[in-house]
Enzyme design. Structure first.
Site, PDB file in Angstrom:
ATOM      1  CG  ASP A 104      55.867 -26.026 -30.716  1.00 13.86           C
ATOM      2  OD1 ASP A 104      56.651 -26.842 -31.212  1.00 13.86           O
ATOM      3  OD2 ASP A 104      55.046 -25.384 -31.390  1.00 13.86           O
ATOM      4  CB  SER A 140      53.556 -22.790 -29.215  1.00 14.54           C
ATOM      5  OG  SER A 140      53.486 -22.428 -30.567  1.00 14.54           O
ATOM      6  CG  ASP A 152      53.239 -20.331 -33.345  1.00 16.13           C
ATOM      7  OD1 ASP A 152      52.601 -21.105 -32.618  1.00 16.13           O
ATOM      8  OD2 ASP A 152      53.812 -20.679 -34.398  1.00 16.13           O
ATOM      9  CD  GLU A 179      54.827 -24.372 -37.680  1.00 14.21           C
ATOM     10  OE1 GLU A 179      53.754 -24.705 -37.150  1.00 14.21           O
ATOM     11  OE2 GLU A 179      55.760 -25.174 -37.898  1.00 14.21           O
TER      12      GLU A 179
END
Length: 815
Positions: free
Chosen positions: A248, A318, A400, A498
């Site tokens: 990522d 991430s 995220d 995600e």
């Protein structure tokens, strides 16, 4: 019903246009669970209102109402009772103020103070969870300590080289929609929650199975893919030089526009990386290159953001990053503790140092947790524990964070799971609103789920969501100012959506999220090909979000997870100067060398998505950009070596590019003048070895740098006899009289090309946009000169434009 697209000129049109009908439910239908309560004070919509917002049928375009798309809107009353619906669950019974302890090894202290008599709720929650690992290895697993600091809930009602195939999409593409029902819940805090349904993800599965060209990731040439050289670096945990996987990644962006930031001439990217043979080596590194540079070899590694001596159980996942008003960088990321993957949204302020050749993090400031769930809108760790951990199929997500700024306020979109306001349920399989299709479709999907124990297990625990919180005004050290209802919810369908990403474009907000069908109740033709990027659009940050392409299916994978060209973690960014294009980055998902020894996870080639004129449809284009490309000039062609087909998407052991320090073109050692895509430069090769200095090729002379071997453009260089030559912007040697960098030279006119002194006269500077100047013995001249039948006055070589002024000066100067 899927309508086929046919090509009319350069426009993609639908075989038959379908106008989507919008249906507002006459009664309050809860999208939470089948055991939801009905709110007494909820407002209903009259039939007149329903009629006024429905699509109009024209005589030329009849609508089959049995196959129209529908949007069902439900409403959450701002009465306190509507936010306290009880959800039945065989594993756990959870309410918004749950303090029950179902695991004696876990201690949680939760404080919730809410004013239940109004829509204003102010809460400051601190949650600490400590567990010890039991000898039996059951649910008493060790959990790292987690804390939610300063979670404040305010007023809930505020708010290569061939021509690229770029074709304008016709609005009618947007009408090529399957028969779907989109359930949208209007929330009391001004947001709307859109259901991601079984039918939506079934379209992803169908697009994968049919290799739909409008959604499929372009085929790449597997033999041309290279590991990222910058990731041969010191590992954050061991300090040893290793060839690391990189997965990522996210660029430093402008939070207002989503554009990739030009940070003092640099493109900065943060990425997760780690040693391929160690799953618990996951930390954030900072990479950088010159802004606009697309050469894979030019990326540099500034090292792990949070330093070395990193611990395996204290990981970072991430997030996103933006530039603050004081020029510092605000990093948002996921703080993750192992062994139980305890996730929290976190942020850190980065003080930066930069020069003409490098940029790095000088200091990390105010690193802290922002949000770990509130229980009501978003599942907390304690609720996950109560629901039985992973052992019951529950997947806890709180990760995220993606920053976006609207009207001076910063917000974070993020992946999570719904809380008690719309919780997971053992009876989710029976809720038709989670399926989103026709009655026949829904019933078949329900039967398929009930007959598959694994899918039924997923259904009971599925409550994936994309959430939203507002941050306080302190850019360098923000906390949570307000928690909003989810923007997307996938209850009963999937627990994992995600890389939340909101892109502002054309006055709209495009919401993207990645998903794996293997984590959903939807079956796939091939379990090993199951990834996609979903997309939604709204006129407001707060929703409601409408699925793009009718189902939300925007990007779908084509490769087995063991393929060198299998990709994931798709992330879209705007293209400067283009309102109809998005650039999509991803990574080659070869974690742990799944595609073969030495085949690390690396930057994937980027590609483009085109948005239709009405903003409701998308199409994946066949333009393949260099690995790790984050910027696009809006017109450049594909990188030829990277363009593939189904056959070349798998490794064939063909030698392409650099292999054992020699350069190959289609399995043959390179000879002659060749473009190297990973360095984005031209070289002259002899049997795969680069040449340097002045070289003859194709009836001309070129100069290749003795250190980098790259072709030199717009520079003067000398050969081994001491003679100087000028090589133009195409690398070829030039003759004549002209200026280079403000100095005029005479390079002859007899095809010998060497410099034979300075030049005088009205000449062009080929390094200054071919601007004309008057030179005397090579230098720019100030004064009068006779030229083309009259006198002109020149100042520092530049001719004065106003003739009347020149005449007056001439008259006064000579009389």
């Amino acid at each position: 019903m899927r309508k086929k697209l046919y090509k009319a000129g350069k426009l993609w049109v639908a075989g038959a246009a379908v106008a989507a009908a919008v249906v507002v439910a006459p009664n309050i239908v809860s999208a939470d669970t089948t055991n939801s309560t009905t709110t007494a004070d909820a407002t209903t919509t009259s039939s007149a209102t329903e009629s006024s917002i429905s699509s109009t049928e024209s005589d030329d375009n009849k609508v089959d109402t049995s196959n129209t798309d529908a949007v069902t809107v439900t409403t959450n009353s701002d009465d306190s009772n509507s936010n306290s619906a009880e959800t039945s669950n065989s594993d756990a019974k959870v309410t918004s103020n749950n303090t029950a302890q179902k695991d004696e090894a876990i201690k949680a202290e939760t404080t919730n103070n809410q004013d239940t008599t109004s829509t204003t709720a102010v809460a400051e929650t601190k949650t600490a969870v400590n567990t010890s690992e039991s000898e039996s290895g059951s649910n008493n697993e060790q959990l790292a300590e987690t804390a939610t600091d300063n979670a404040k809930v305010n007023d809930a009602s505020s708010q290569k080289q061939s021509t690229p195939s770029v074709e304008k999409l016709d609005d009618s593409v947007s009408k090529d929609l399957n028969s779907k029902t989109t359930v949208v819940t209007k929330n009391a805090d001004g947001t709307s929650t859109t259901n991601m349904t079984y039918a939506n993800l079934k379209d992803v599965a169908d697009n994968i199975a049919s290799l739909n060209p409008d959604t499929s990731v372009p085929y790449f040439n597997a033999d041309a893919i290279k590991n990222l050289p910058a990731m041969t670096t010191a590992d954050a945990q061991t300090g040893q030089i290793q060839d690391l996987d990189v997965w990522d990644s996210w660029a430093l962006q402008d939070a207002k526009t989503g554009a990739v930031a030009n940070y003092h001439g640099y493109n900065i990217v943060f990425a997760l990386a780690g040693y391929p043979k160690e799953d618990n080596d996951q930390h954030i590194y900072m990479l950088y290159t010159k802004y606009g540079d697309t050469a894979l070899n030019n990326w540099k590694n500034a090292g792990p953001v949070f330093g070395f001596n990193a611990k395996w159980n204290e990981q970072q996942w991430s997030g996103s990053a933006t530039v603050n008003d004081d020029d510092s960088i605000q990093l948002f990321y996921t703080k993750t503790d192992q062994p139980n993957t305890v996730q929290r949204l976190a942020t850190a302020n980065l003080s930066m140092t930069y020069t003409d050749t490098e940029v790095y993090v000088a200091k990390v400031n105010d690193d802290h947790v922002l949000f770990a769930g509130d229980g009501e809108y978003y599942q907390t760790l304690q609720q996950w524990v109560d629901a039985g951990y992973y052992t019951t199929g529950d997947n806890f997500t709180m990760r995220d964070p993606h920053v976006i700024e609207v009207n001076g306020e910063r917000y974070l979109a993020f992946e999570a799971n719904t809380g008690t306001n719309n919780y997971q349920s053992d009876d989710a399989v029976n809720d038709d609103t989670y399926y989103g299709g026709t009655e026949e479709f829904n019933q078949q999907a329900k039967v398929d789920t009930l007959q598959n124990p694994d899918k039924l297990k997923l259904s009971k625990k599925a409550n994936g969501t994309i959430g939203l919180i507002k941050l306080t005004k302190d850019q360098n050290n923000p906390t949570v100012a307000q928690v909003y209802s989810p923007l997307l919810a996938a209850n009963g369908i999937t627990d994992e959506i995600e890389r939340a990403n909101i892109v502002p474009l054309n006055g709209k907000f495009y919401l993207f999220t990645d998903t794996r069908l293997s984590k959903s109740v939807v079956p796939t033709a091939d379990f090993n090909i199951n990834v996609g990027m979903m997309g939604y659009v709204s006129d407001s940050l707060f929703g409601p979000y409408t699925p793009l392409n009718g189902s939300g299916s925007v990007v779908t994978g084509t490769q087995l997870f063991t393929s060198r060209t299998d990709t994931y973690s798709y992330y879209a960014v705007p293209v400067e100067g283009r309102s109809d294009l998005l650039l999509v980055t991803s990574y080659m998902s070869n974690r742990n060398e799944k595609a073969g020894t030495g085949m690390n996870a690396t930057f994937a080639p980027s590609f483009l998505i085109q948005i239709s004129a009405d903003g409701m449809s998308t199409k994946v284009l066949d333009t393949v950009l260099a690995q790790g490309t984050w910027t696009y000039d809006g017109k450049s062609a594909s990188v030829e070596e990277l363009v593939g087909n189904k056959a070349t998407s798998e490794l064939t052991d063909m030698k392409i590019g650099w292999v054992d320090n020699k350069f190959y073109v289609d399995n043959e050692l390179a000879n002659g003048y060749v473009y190297d895509y990973i360095n984005t430069s031209y070289y002259l090769f002899k049997n795969g070895v680069r040449l340097s200095g002045v070289q003859t090729y194709a009836n001309s002379y070129y100069y290749f740098d003795p250190v980098t071997y790259k072709r030199v453009d717009n520079e003067i260089h000398q050969d081994n006899t001491g003679k100087k030559y000028y090589f133009g912007n195409d690398g070829r040697v030039k003759q004549g009289q002209f200026a280079v960098n403000g100095v005029a030279y005479n390079f002859g006119n007899d095809k010998t090309y060497y410099e034979r002194g300075f030049a005088s006269g009205y000449l062009q500077d080929v390094t200054d946009n071919n601007q004309w100047y008057w030179f005397e013995s090579g230098k720019k001249y100030t004064g009068f000169r006779y030229y083309m039948g009259t006198y002109y006055f020149f100042e520092t070589g530049q001719r004065h434009a106003h003739k009347s002024i020149i005449r007056n000066v001439f008259y006064l100067g000579l009389n």
